[in-house]
Design a protein around this motif. Structure first.
Motif, PDB file in Angstrom:
ATOM      1  N   LEU A  15      -3.662   5.320   6.429  1.00 28.27           N
ATOM      2  CA  LEU A  15      -3.829   5.760   5.050  1.00 28.27           C
ATOM      3  C   LEU A  15      -4.326   7.194   4.994  1.00 28.27           C
ATOM      4  N   ASP A  16      -5.212   7.548   5.895  1.00 28.60           N
ATOM      5  CA  ASP A  16      -5.736   8.920   5.933  1.00 28.60           C
ATOM      6  C   ASP A  16      -4.622   9.907   6.271  1.00 28.60           C
TER       7      ASP A  16
ATOM      8  N   ASN B 112     -15.115   4.668   3.420  1.00 25.33           N
ATOM      9  CA  ASN B 112     -14.931   4.006   4.715  1.00 25.33           C
ATOM     10  C   ASN B 112     -14.552   5.039   5.754  1.00 25.33           C
ATOM     11  N   ASN B 113     -15.323   5.084   6.821  1.00 23.51           N
ATOM     12  CA  ASN B 113     -15.039   6.058   7.878  1.00 23.51           C
ATOM     13  C   ASN B 113     -15.024   5.399   9.264  1.00 23.51           C
TER      14      ASN B 113
ATOM     15  N   LEU C  39      -6.889   2.278   7.945  1.00 24.65           N
ATOM     16  CA  LEU C  39      -7.462   3.464   7.316  1.00 24.65           C
ATOM     17  C   LEU C  39      -6.947   4.746   7.970  1.00 24.65           C
ATOM     18  N   GLN C  40      -6.687   4.686   9.265  1.00 21.40           N
ATOM     19  CA  GLN C  40      -6.126   5.855   9.944  1.00 21.40           C
ATOM     20  C   GLN C  40      -4.728   6.167   9.407  1.00 21.40           C
TER      21      GLN C  40
ATOM     22  N   TYR D 278      -6.936   5.512  -3.299  1.00 20.43           N
ATOM     23  CA  TYR D 278      -6.873   5.715  -1.852  1.00 20.43           C
ATOM     24  C   TYR D 278      -7.864   6.788  -1.399  1.00 20.43           C
ATOM     25  N   SER D 279      -8.006   7.825  -2.185  1.00 17.11           N
ATOM     26  CA  SER D 279      -8.974   8.874  -1.834  1.00 17.11           C
ATOM     27  C   SER D 279     -10.388   8.313  -1.828  1.00 17.11           C
TER      28      SER D 279
ATOM     29  N   LEU E 218     -11.038   6.121   1.283  1.00 16.89           N
ATOM     30  CA  LEU E 218     -11.215   6.908   2.502  1.00 16.89           C
ATOM     31  C   LEU E 218     -12.578   7.579   2.543  1.00 16.89           C
TER      32      LEU E 218
ATOM     33  N   MET F 217      -2.363  10.267   3.198  1.00 12.11           N
ATOM     34  CA  MET F 217      -2.925  11.049   2.100  1.00 12.11           C
ATOM     35  C   MET F 217      -2.987  12.540   2.444  1.00 12.11           C
ATOM     36  N   LYS F 218      -3.221  12.866   3.690  1.00 11.24           N
ATOM     37  CA  LYS F 218      -3.193  14.275   4.100  1.00 11.24           C
ATOM     38  C   LYS F 218      -1.782  14.842   3.947  1.00 11.24           C
TER      39      LYS F 218
ATOM     40  N   THR G   9       0.826  -1.211   0.000  1.00 16.89           N
ATOM     41  CA  THR G   9       0.000   0.000   0.000  1.00 16.89           C
ATOM     42  C   THR G   9       0.857   1.256   0.000  1.00 16.89           C
TER      43      THR G   9
END
Length: 313
Positions: A285-286, A275-276, A282-283, A268-269, A272, A289-290, A243
């Motif tokens: 990945l978030d 999926n929340n 996911l955290q 990836y966007s 996200l 991406m930020k 990933t």
């Protein structure tokens, strides 16, 4: 990375024990433990004596690689009648035997003569059974037929052919085993149907890479005491690496300009947005991406440090 590491990573991730296992224990991954994950009622429930007799009759078949074809036929015909507890043990013992016998099968295929003959008849997607029917070479036909009946399928990478465990064939046991092993079979069958990588490159999309990681993470969260937890954890670590790094021939960041792959950005966007939940994956990945957005989706020291920290978690 060699060619076999690109196919079914998880096959190399776990060393499993063999031998007769009493009811109540499963020997695998260096530990002895009972099946966990919740019992699932079989469509037909035989009396205990009958179930025990079927189970005991299966044990000798699951003790030798020479009996794999017979063992598979027996399990296919009788799995429904033993209940989820015994069905789980029988299924895991079959996988143990498949893994233990695999090196010998690899050696049989890894000869210049066999490789040359396979090159002449191979067709992408063809099963071993179909390839056996397509050749007039008796020795090759016998090899392919025997491997197929023993529960293996043919894979190829970097121009070489080799057998791998056909986990898709395990799907027929999902109805009868415990919930965790049913989920494990789904994960492994997905890898068997379409391995994530070949020849040092991803052959699935970035969306699938992340989706598989999420599925593996869910297994780890739901079944922390499963007999196959180590196998899934090993597979999950590979997908986390894919990933955030990709692979040599499909890097997440292009070698020439250090820009993040555009398709990966989109994938990836999208994940996200859809999926929340509180998934640790996911955290990560978030946060990644930020950080990428703040750095115009280019690799730099800050991004590299984030990746290294993430892989240590």
């Amino acid at each position: 990375m060699n060619k076999k590491q690109g196919i079914l990573y998880s096959v190399l991730a776990v060393t499993l024990g063999l031998g007769a296992i009493p009811i109540g224990t499963i020997q695998a991954e260096g530990a002895v433990s009972p099946p966990v994950g919740g019992a699932k009622a079989s469509p037909l429930t035989a009396n205990n004596d009958h179930a025990e007799a079927i189970y005991k009759a299966a044990l000798p078949l699951l003790s030798s690689s020479n009996k794999l074809p017979e063992a598979i036929k027996y399990l296919n015909a009788n799995m429904y009648a033993v209940g989820s507890y015994r069905a789980t043990i029988m299924t895991l013992k079959l996988e143990n035997l498949h893994k233990a016998a695999l090196p010998a099968w690899e050696s049989k295929f890894n000869t210049s003569n066999v490789q040359r003959k396979l090159t002449a008849i191979y067709k992408a997607g063809a099963s071993m059974k179909n390839l056996a029917e397509a050749t007039e070479d008796l020795a090759l036909r016998t090899l392919l037929k025997s491997a197929s009946e023993s529960g293996y399928k043919l894979e190829t990478a970097e121009g070489t052919f080799f057998p791998v465990i056909d986990y898709a064939a395990y799907r027929k046991y999902k109805l009868y085993v415990t919930n965790d092993i049913s989920a494990y079979i789904s994960i492994m069958a997905t890898e068997s149907d379409l391995p994530s990588s070949k020849d040092n490159g991803l052959v699935i999309g970035w969306t699938d890479v992340a989706a598989r990681a999420l599925s593996q993470e869910q297994f780890i969260q739901n079944y922390p005491k499963s007999n196959r937890i180590s196998a899934v954890k090993s597979l999950y670590s590979i997908y986390v690496n894919n990933t955030f790094y990709g692979q040599n021939n499909t890097p997440l960041f292009h070698y020439d300009n250090l820009e993040m792959d555009l398709e990966a950005q989109k994938a990836y966007s999208s994940i996200l947005i859809k999926n929340n939940d509180t998934s640790s994956f996911l955290q990560k990945l978030d946060g990644f991406m930020k950080l990428m957005k703040d750095n115009n989706f280019k690799l730099n020291d800050e991004v590299e440090q984030f990746r290294k920290t993430t892989m240590q978690l």
